[in-house]
Design a protein around this motif. Sequence first.
Motif, short mmCIF file in Angstrom:
data_model
loop_
_atom_site.label_atom_id
_atom_site.label_comp_id
_atom_site.label_asym_id
_atom_site.label_seq_id
_atom_site.Cartn_x
_atom_site.Cartn_y
_atom_site.Cartn_z
N MET A 157 12.69 5.24 -38.44
CA MET A 157 12.90 5.18 -36.99
C MET A 157 11.55 5.23 -36.27
SD MET A 157 16.28 7.55 -36.34
CE MET A 157 15.60 9.00 -37.14
N PRO A 158 10.83 4.10 -36.24
CA PRO A 158 9.49 4.10 -35.64
C PRO A 158 9.47 4.38 -34.15
CG PRO A 158 10.22 1.86 -36.12
CD PRO A 158 11.21 2.76 -36.76
N LEU A 159 10.62 4.21 -33.48
CA LEU A 159 10.64 4.45 -32.03
C LEU A 159 10.98 5.88 -31.67
CD1 LEU A 159 12.39 1.20 -30.73
CD2 LEU A 159 9.96 1.76 -30.76
N LEU A 160 11.26 6.72 -32.67
CA LEU A 160 11.69 8.09 -32.37
C LEU A 160 10.62 8.86 -31.60
CD1 LEU A 160 13.70 10.38 -32.63
CD2 LEU A 160 12.68 10.95 -34.84
N TRP A 161 9.39 8.86 -32.08
CA TRP A 161 8.33 9.62 -31.41
C TRP A 161 8.00 9.06 -30.03
CZ3 TRP A 161 5.78 14.13 -32.02
CH2 TRP A 161 6.03 14.84 -33.19
N PRO A 162 7.80 7.75 -29.89
CA PRO A 162 7.50 7.23 -28.54
C PRO A 162 8.61 7.52 -27.52
CG PRO A 162 6.94 5.61 -30.20
CD PRO A 162 7.68 6.69 -30.91
N VAL A 163 9.87 7.33 -27.91
CA VAL A 163 10.96 7.57 -26.95
C VAL A 163 11.10 9.06 -26.66
CG1 VAL A 163 13.46 7.38 -26.60
CG2 VAL A 163 12.19 5.47 -27.60
N ALA A 164 10.95 9.89 -27.69
CA ALA A 164 11.01 11.34 -27.47
C ALA A 164 9.91 11.79 -26.51
CB ALA A 164 10.90 12.08 -28.80
N ALA A 165 8.71 11.21 -26.65
CA ALA A 165 7.61 11.56 -25.75
C ALA A 165 7.90 11.10 -24.33
CB ALA A 165 6.31 10.93 -26.26
N TRP A 166 8.45 9.91 -24.18
CA TRP A 166 8.81 9.38 -22.85
C TRP A 166 9.84 10.30 -22.17
CZ3 TRP A 166 7.68 6.21 -19.04
CH2 TRP A 166 8.67 5.72 -18.20
N VAL A 167 10.87 10.70 -22.92
CA VAL A 167 11.90 11.58 -22.38
C VAL A 167 11.30 12.95 -22.05
CG1 VAL A 167 14.06 12.78 -22.91
CG2 VAL A 167 13.77 10.39 -23.59
N ALA A 168 10.40 13.44 -22.90
CA ALA A 168 9.78 14.74 -22.64
C ALA A 168 8.95 14.70 -21.36
CB ALA A 168 8.90 15.15 -23.83
N GLY A 169 8.21 13.61 -21.15
CA GLY A 169 7.42 13.48 -19.93
C GLY A 169 8.28 13.48 -18.68
N LEU A 170 9.37 12.72 -18.73
CA LEU A 170 10.30 12.70 -17.59
C LEU A 170 10.92 14.08 -17.35
CD1 LEU A 170 12.20 9.35 -18.25
CD2 LEU A 170 10.64 9.81 -16.37
N THR A 171 11.28 14.75 -18.43
CA THR A 171 11.90 16.07 -18.31
C THR A 171 10.95 17.07 -17.67
OG1 THR A 171 13.23 15.65 -20.29
CG2 THR A 171 12.99 17.95 -19.61
N LEU A 172 9.70 17.07 -18.08
CA LEU A 172 8.73 18.01 -17.53
C LEU A 172 8.45 17.73 -16.05
CD1 LEU A 172 6.25 18.18 -20.53
CD2 LEU A 172 7.82 19.98 -19.77
N ALA A 173 8.58 16.45 -15.65
CA ALA A 173 8.31 16.10 -14.25
C ALA A 173 9.51 16.33 -13.34
CB ALA A 173 7.86 14.64 -14.16
N ARG A 174 10.73 16.04 -13.84
CA ARG A 174 11.90 16.03 -12.95
C ARG A 174 12.79 17.25 -13.07
NH1 ARG A 174 13.95 11.32 -10.02
NH2 ARG A 174 15.61 12.82 -9.64
N SER A 175 12.78 17.92 -14.20
CA SER A 175 13.70 19.05 -14.38
C SER A 175 13.02 20.36 -14.02
CB SER A 175 14.20 19.10 -15.83
OG SER A 175 13.22 19.68 -16.67
N ASP A 176 13.84 21.40 -13.87
CA ASP A 176 13.33 22.74 -13.56
C ASP A 176 13.35 23.64 -14.79
OD1 ASP A 176 12.87 22.39 -10.71
OD2 ASP A 176 15.05 22.18 -10.58
N LEU A 177 13.28 23.00 -15.97
CA LEU A 177 13.27 23.77 -17.21
C LEU A 177 12.07 24.71 -17.26
CD1 LEU A 177 14.97 23.97 -19.80
CD2 LEU A 177 13.43 22.30 -20.85
N PHE A 178 10.94 24.23 -16.75
CA PHE A 178 9.72 25.05 -16.65
C PHE A 178 9.18 24.94 -15.23
CE2 PHE A 178 9.85 23.36 -21.02
CZ PHE A 178 9.86 24.54 -21.75
N SER A 179 8.48 25.96 -14.78
CA SER A 179 7.80 25.89 -13.50
C SER A 179 6.69 24.84 -13.60
CB SER A 179 7.20 27.25 -13.14
OG SER A 179 6.17 27.59 -14.05
N PRO A 180 6.19 24.33 -12.46
CA PRO A 180 5.16 23.27 -12.51
C PRO A 180 3.94 23.65 -13.36
CG PRO A 180 6.04 23.45 -10.29
CD PRO A 180 6.66 24.55 -11.07
N HIS A 181 3.46 24.89 -13.25
CA HIS A 181 2.29 25.28 -14.03
C HIS A 181 2.59 25.31 -15.52
CE1 HIS A 181 1.26 26.84 -9.98
NE2 HIS A 181 0.04 26.44 -10.33
N TYR A 182 3.75 25.85 -15.87
CA TYR A 182 4.12 25.90 -17.28
C TYR A 182 4.42 24.49 -17.81
CZ TYR A 182 4.36 30.99 -17.47
OH TYR A 182 4.03 32.32 -17.47
N SER A 183 4.90 23.62 -16.95
CA SER A 183 5.16 22.24 -17.38
C SER A 183 3.88 21.56 -17.82
CB SER A 183 5.82 21.45 -16.24
OG SER A 183 7.11 21.92 -15.98
#
Length: 795
Positions: free
Chosen positions: A1-27
């Motif tokens: 699954m060569p696309l696993l890491w790139p897509v996971a990174a893309w989703v992680a970037g969006l999550t850190l920017a749009r979700s409130d899972l972490f505060s901005p500094h911790y993000s």
Amino acid sequence: MPLLWPVAAWVAGLTLARSDLFSPHYSLLVLLIIACACLYLKKQAAVLLLIMGGLWGAADLMLDARAVAVDESWLSQTMLVTSAVERVERYGAYSRLLVSKVSHSDGSLSNGKALLYMYGKQQFLMRAGQTIEANVSWRLPRNYLNPGSFDYQSWCFDQGIALIGSIRGNVQVLADSQSWLDQLRQRVRLAISAQDSRAAGVLHAILLGDRSQIDTEVNRSFSATGAAHLLAISGMHVGMVASCVFALCWWLLTRREAWIVHLPVRKLALAGGLLAAAAYAVIAGLPIPAQRALFMLSAGVLAWILSSRMQPINTLLTALALILLFDPSALVSLSLWLSFVATAALLLWAGVGREERDDSGWQRLLAALRMLLWISWIATLATLPLIVATFGRIPVYSLPANLLLVPLYGLLVLPLALLAELFAISGLLDVASTLMGLSSLVVEAGISTLQWLVDLPLGELWAVTPPLWLAFLYFAGLMMSGWLLFKGSSQWSAAVMLLALVAYLSFVLSENQINRPTWIVWDVGQGASSALLLPGNRVVVVDAPGRAGSRFNGGTTVAAGLRSLGISHIDTLLLSHAQSDHLGGALSLIQGVNKVTEIWLSDVPSAHDSVAVRLILEEAGKRGISVRWLAKGDTFIGEHYKISILWPPLGFSPANRNNASLVARLELVDKSLLWPGDIERAVERELLDDGIKPVDMMLMPHHGSRTSNHADFIKTLSPALVVAQTGLNNRYGFPDKYVVEAYQAAGAVVKNSSSGTLVLNLAQEDLTGSMSQWNIQRQSRRDMARQWWIEEFKD
């Protein structure tokens, strides 16, 4: 699954920017850690996509915030506005209109959409395509501040809804220009309208994407059995339509040998299925889940055309990345993740252990049934944490429910309904109504099946709210099980899967221990509800408000709040009197926990004659709940506590039903609490004559109205703490400022539940010092982005 890491990174970037899972500094810190891990593993492309995902997520967040940012001038007074009606949803006594192009009479325009609530007969004349003018009072979307509450503000933000409005007076229709699509949808509605209301609600949902007309009990049956996905136009329905038309096109194109030789039969059949699915979604109004499902279907078609050993999962990952590219807010969409998780699990596991079949028809049938069972089991396991976290239920009978209903809907309900829809669009309403009737018969059979499953033991099982880390551990267990299965260790795989499932279920079915007496006053809007938690895991709930026709009310709020605190039962439900702002949500509360032991009611004519009370008694009879009819002088003594009923006298029948409220006094070892219901001054004088004693804490009678809360009553009780249960900015002006001042003059600390649920530790001597208010102290990213635009507009 060569696309696993790139897509996971893309989703992680969006999550850190749009979700409130972490505060901005911790993000930023988490982003740096992930980037370092990617570099260490030599995944440079993943680092780039991680950063791009973060930047794109932040930019899209700001664009969405601009659409919903409105200044305070919209909230200051009732105003005359015009707007275009996009959708009408009807809920019993009221309708909800989704409107756009909202403009004030002074020419100012809202960038976002709005929800308008409308009552009265005129609501039934509203339909999509109209341009209306009305006097509206506006408010911003607001969350109830309770543990476990649905994040309504974020939902509105992601839907582009800037304002919530209530229509005052009549509505004037300025224009009625239905689009061709709305006209087609109206024909479909006419074909559905002749059917039984239960089946009609389901048909509205699966053909037009309108779930507002689904009966409450029907909705409950689908949710409890894990079959709620059948009511939403999402991946399964879009896939069913595509599969049916694909099969039809394949059959037609293979009727002649020349066509088989000279035509790309597979590609044409796939294209036909994809176009049919697109047409189905368009007629349904292209709801967002359907849009995402079409994207996923397109990816599936591409994966089939370009099929190789591991390509389907990579194509699925590509589809996920592209969906989040065009719609980053889909990151928090349950439908997206349910579809993705279930599809990924099927692609990875469905073919494992598949054996070659001989040509025997029976062997093929048995193999198909085994595969259907295996696929259903995988989908159930893979989506379990998402379903529990979102709906709070453990769908015990999900497997048989889906094994029965998915084929039923795929082979009968949906094909018949689609044929009826096609004839309705063509203007042949008689034929359409006949086919719709056949479809509704099958729908009714499915509903009856689900209700039978719900009535079985454990048919409706609620879970306490699980922490996020538990879901990660569960998925880790499933991944380990899958890896062992790929390695051929089927026994170890089954053991690991069973261990993960048992551990997860054990956690979400275990209640927290109550170690100290706690009083909770819920934020339930303009109504009343509180709960007393006592050591020994005894739970007493007083009142549960709700409005007729509402699917979400004070009852669902309190049930979700208790489950969030790790409690899924109620020992005593005390309902003070037969008015909706005190017992309108009682049915929802009873149905939202695993067990209610007994219900306390006032033994007066107004309670015995109430239709709402009769429905509660029917539900109590079905569930084996004891019912106590109480009157003045009744007393209940438990371990370390005593509850005394101070009012009303047996059979009391006042002109004002508020005065028939149960008044209960709780006494702990060193604390006392008064629940006064909605009694007014006449009853307060009676209680004073009876020698009512001071209390440490209490609710304000009748939400702080001046018709209650007499000065002598306040002075005699002299509470240290008094709580007003009101809706924020309610139209009654409760609590009355003179009442508040009177309590403060008597030395009481005055609190209002509209500022957030109050939690009091009654084991501490200082009540006010032990009090906390459940509130969101830190702003979400959505709030901060919206506020930034508001400040920009001011400048």
